[in-house]
Design an enzyme around this catalytic site. Structure first.
Site, PDB file in Angstrom:
ATOM      1  N   TYR A   1       0.732  -1.271   0.504  1.00 11.40           N
ATOM      2  CA  TYR A   1       0.065  -0.256   0.145  1.00 11.40           C
ATOM      3  C   TYR A   1       0.852   2.098   0.355  1.00 11.40           C
ATOM      4  CZ  TYR A   1      -3.424   3.299   2.282  1.00 11.40           C
ATOM      5  OH  TYR A   1      -4.557   4.462   2.097  1.00 11.40           O
TER       6      TYR A   1
HETATM    7  N1  LIG Z   1      -9.798   5.470   5.715  1.00 12.78           N
HETATM    8  C1  LIG Z   1      -8.155   5.226   6.090  1.00 12.78           C
HETATM    9  O1  LIG Z   1      -8.178   5.895   7.700  1.00 12.78           O
HETATM   10  C2  LIG Z   1      -7.057   6.127   5.413  1.00 12.78           C
HETATM   11  C3  LIG Z   1      -6.346   7.419   6.185  1.00 12.78           C
HETATM   12  C4  LIG Z   1      -5.049   7.615   4.493  1.00 12.78           C
HETATM   13  C5  LIG Z   1      -5.475   7.513   3.163  1.00 12.78           C
HETATM   14  N2  LIG Z   1      -6.809   7.276   3.404  1.00 12.78           N
HETATM   15  C6  LIG Z   1      -7.147   7.133   0.933  1.00 12.78           C
HETATM   16  O2  LIG Z   1      -8.198   7.688   1.020  1.00 12.78           O
HETATM   17  C7  LIG Z   1      -8.718   7.015   0.435  1.00 12.78           C
HETATM   18  C8  LIG Z   1     -10.234   6.933   0.479  1.00 12.78           C
HETATM   19  O3  LIG Z   1     -10.584   5.889   0.856  1.00 12.78           O
HETATM   20  P1  LIG Z   1     -11.523   5.994   2.409  1.00 12.78           P
HETATM   21  O4  LIG Z   1     -11.166   5.695   3.255  1.00 12.78           O
HETATM   22  O5  LIG Z   1     -12.823   7.175   2.288  1.00 12.78           O
HETATM   23  O6  LIG Z   1     -12.447   3.875   1.982  1.00 12.78           O
HETATM   24  P2  LIG Z   1     -13.718   3.724   1.347  1.00 12.78           P
HETATM   25  O7  LIG Z   1     -15.027   4.830   2.507  1.00 12.78           O
HETATM   26  O8  LIG Z   1     -13.934   2.659   0.874  1.00 12.78           O
HETATM   27  O9  LIG Z   1     -14.128   4.330  -0.443  1.00 12.78           O
HETATM   28  C9  LIG Z   1     -12.448   4.230  -1.519  1.00 12.78           C
HETATM   29  C10 LIG Z   1     -13.114   4.295  -3.125  1.00 12.78           C
HETATM   30  O10 LIG Z   1     -12.171   4.033  -3.816  1.00 12.78           O
HETATM   31  C11 LIG Z   1     -13.599   4.179  -5.011  1.00 12.78           C
HETATM   32  N3  LIG Z   1     -12.948   2.372  -5.295  1.00 12.78           N
HETATM   33  C12 LIG Z   1     -12.082   1.264  -5.423  1.00 12.78           C
HETATM   34  N4  LIG Z   1     -11.608   0.885  -6.187  1.00 12.78           N
HETATM   35  C13 LIG Z   1     -12.066   1.465  -7.285  1.00 12.78           C
HETATM   36  C14 LIG Z   1     -11.601   1.353  -8.438  1.00 12.78           C
HETATM   37  N5  LIG Z   1     -10.855  -0.342  -9.047  1.00 12.78           N
HETATM   38  N6  LIG Z   1     -12.379   1.976  -9.671  1.00 12.78           N
HETATM   39  C15 LIG Z   1     -13.654   3.036  -8.862  1.00 12.78           C
HETATM   40  N7  LIG Z   1     -13.434   3.652  -7.649  1.00 12.78           N
HETATM   41  C16 LIG Z   1     -12.855   2.494  -6.540  1.00 12.78           C
HETATM   42  C17 LIG Z   1     -14.231   3.278  -4.203  1.00 12.78           C
HETATM   43  O11 LIG Z   1     -15.663   3.106  -5.291  1.00 12.78           O
HETATM   44  P3  LIG Z   1     -16.444   1.499  -5.188  1.00 12.78           P
HETATM   45  O12 LIG Z   1     -16.053   0.844  -4.885  1.00 12.78           O
HETATM   46  O13 LIG Z   1     -17.604   2.172  -5.605  1.00 12.78           O
HETATM   47  O14 LIG Z   1     -16.003   1.629  -6.473  1.00 12.78           O
HETATM   48  C18 LIG Z   1     -14.669   4.055  -2.957  1.00 12.78           C
HETATM   49  O15 LIG Z   1     -15.167   5.015  -3.478  1.00 12.78           O
HETATM   50  C19 LIG Z   1      -7.910   5.991  -0.739  1.00 12.78           C
HETATM   51  O16 LIG Z   1      -7.252   6.247  -1.636  1.00 12.78           O
HETATM   52  C20 LIG Z   1      -7.589   5.471   0.950  1.00 12.78           C
HETATM   53  O17 LIG Z   1      -6.557   5.479   0.954  1.00 12.78           O
HETATM   54  C21 LIG Z   1      -7.566   6.469   4.067  1.00 12.78           C
END
Ligand SMILES: NC(=O)c1ccc[n+]([C@@H]2O[C@H](COP(=O)([O-])OP(=O)(O)OC[C@H]3O[C@@H](n4cnc5c(N)ncnc54)[C@H](OP(=O)(O)O)[C@@H]3O)[C@@H](O)[C@H]2O)c1
Length: 268
Positions: free
Chosen positions: A160
């Site tokens: 990751y």
């Molecule tokens: N949560 C944390 O603690 C955290 C911390 C640091 C950074 N982040 C980053 O924040 C970002 C958003 O994550 P989140 O925490 O909000 O989690 P989340 O609610 O699981 O959101 C992930 C999003 O990515 C989309 N996605 C995943 N695979 C995809 C694909 N193949 N094509 C198009 N869309 C795709 C999903 O939509 P669909 O399933 O509808 O495609 C969903 O909208 C990520 O990049 C993550 O690495 C998160």
């Protein structure tokens, strides 16, 4: 320092807008008067977000797309440019996190491939597609939603963090080439946010910022266009890695042993 970017009247494309940080960001930029283009795989969830934004008086369109499919990204770019002209702001937020120790990963090279596909190749392909029109109109901003792990180098996140670091580095280099065209990049090195992504890790239960708090930081990054948005802890980790790398290894090794793999990572 560049002039601030005002959101009213802008076109903002947000990937991963069907849940979590991306959904909250889409709502926040729409509330500030931008037209928001919602991208993710789940069309029904995108339509739900679009309908809620419109009901609140905002403007939004859904573009279902699997961002690991490079041809589908090219089709998305062509459609978006035909319908909206240039995109003013791109938020590369869609992503996939994998927390799994090396000991459980020897036969899982696909974890590396999956991480690179969604966290690096997809956003770079999309950015390359949208950059020429941004540079042509001499206005554009790209926000990458990354992780403090790029500074910390936290154990169990090798695939990751490597994929997020690749996008971080790519964008820093690109920013130096596009600076003269008033096209800028922000790398957001977020700490923990309470979303569907962090939920499977028991050690994180109840911790972290809300998606709305994270979205407010994305909005600020769009308006102010800083190169990086870091946390204090991330900066301390980065400094420690620089000045005392062996001490950092020892400390992180201790953390690694304190927090075992989750049930999900063990395949249960
Ligand atoms: N949560 C944390 O603690 C955290 C911390 C640091 C950074 N982040 C980053 O924040 C970002 C958003 O994550 P989140 O925490 O909000 O989690 P989340 O609610 O699981 O959101 C992930 C999003 O990515 C989309 N996605 C995943 N695979 C995809 C694909 N193949 N094509 C198009 N869309 C795709 C999903 O939509 P669909 O399933 O509808 O495609 C969903 O909208 C990520 O990049 C993550 O690495 C998160």
């Amino acid at each position: 320092m560049r002039r601030a970017l005002a959101l009213p009247g802008r076109t903002v494309l947000v990937t991963g807008a069907s849940s979590g940080i991306g959904e909250a960001t889409a709502r926040a930029v729409a509330a500030r008067g931008a037209t928001v283009l919602l991208v993710a795989r789940r069309a029904d969830e995108l339509d739900r977000v679009r309908a809620e934004i419109e009901a609140a008086g905002g403007r939004a369109s859904s573009y279902p797309c699997d961002l690991t499919d490079l041809d589908a990204i090219d089709t998305l770019v062509a459609q978006v440019l035909a319908e909206h002209g240039a995109v003013d702001v791109l938020v590369n937020n869609a992503g996939r996190s994998i927390r799994r120790s090396l000991a459980l990963s020897y036969d899982r090279f696909h974890d590396v491939e999956r991480s690179m596909a969604i966290n690096f190749f997809g956003p770079v392909r999309l950015t390359l597609g949208l950059l020429p029109a941004m540079r042509e109109q001499r206005l554009g901003h790209v926000v990458n939603v990354l992780t403090w792990g790029v500074q910390m180098k936290a154990p169990k996140f090798s695939a990751y963090i490597a994929s997020k670091t690749a996008l971080d580095s790519w964008s820093r280099v690109a920013a130096r080439e596009t600076w003269g065209d008033n096209v800028t990049f922000t790398n957001m090195r977020f700490s923990l946010v309470r979303t569907a992504m962090s939920a499977p890790t028991e050690a994180y239960a109840g911790r972290g910022a809300s998606p709305e708090q994270a979205a407010a930081r994305v909005v600020r990054a769009i308006e102010r266009r800083p190169p990086n948005v870091n946390t204090v802890a991330g900066n301390i980790g980065e400094l420690l890695n620089l000045v005392a790398p062996r001490l950092a290894d020892r400390l992180f090794h201790r953390f690694d042993r304190m927090f075992p793999d989750s049930k999900a990572a063990r395949g249960r």
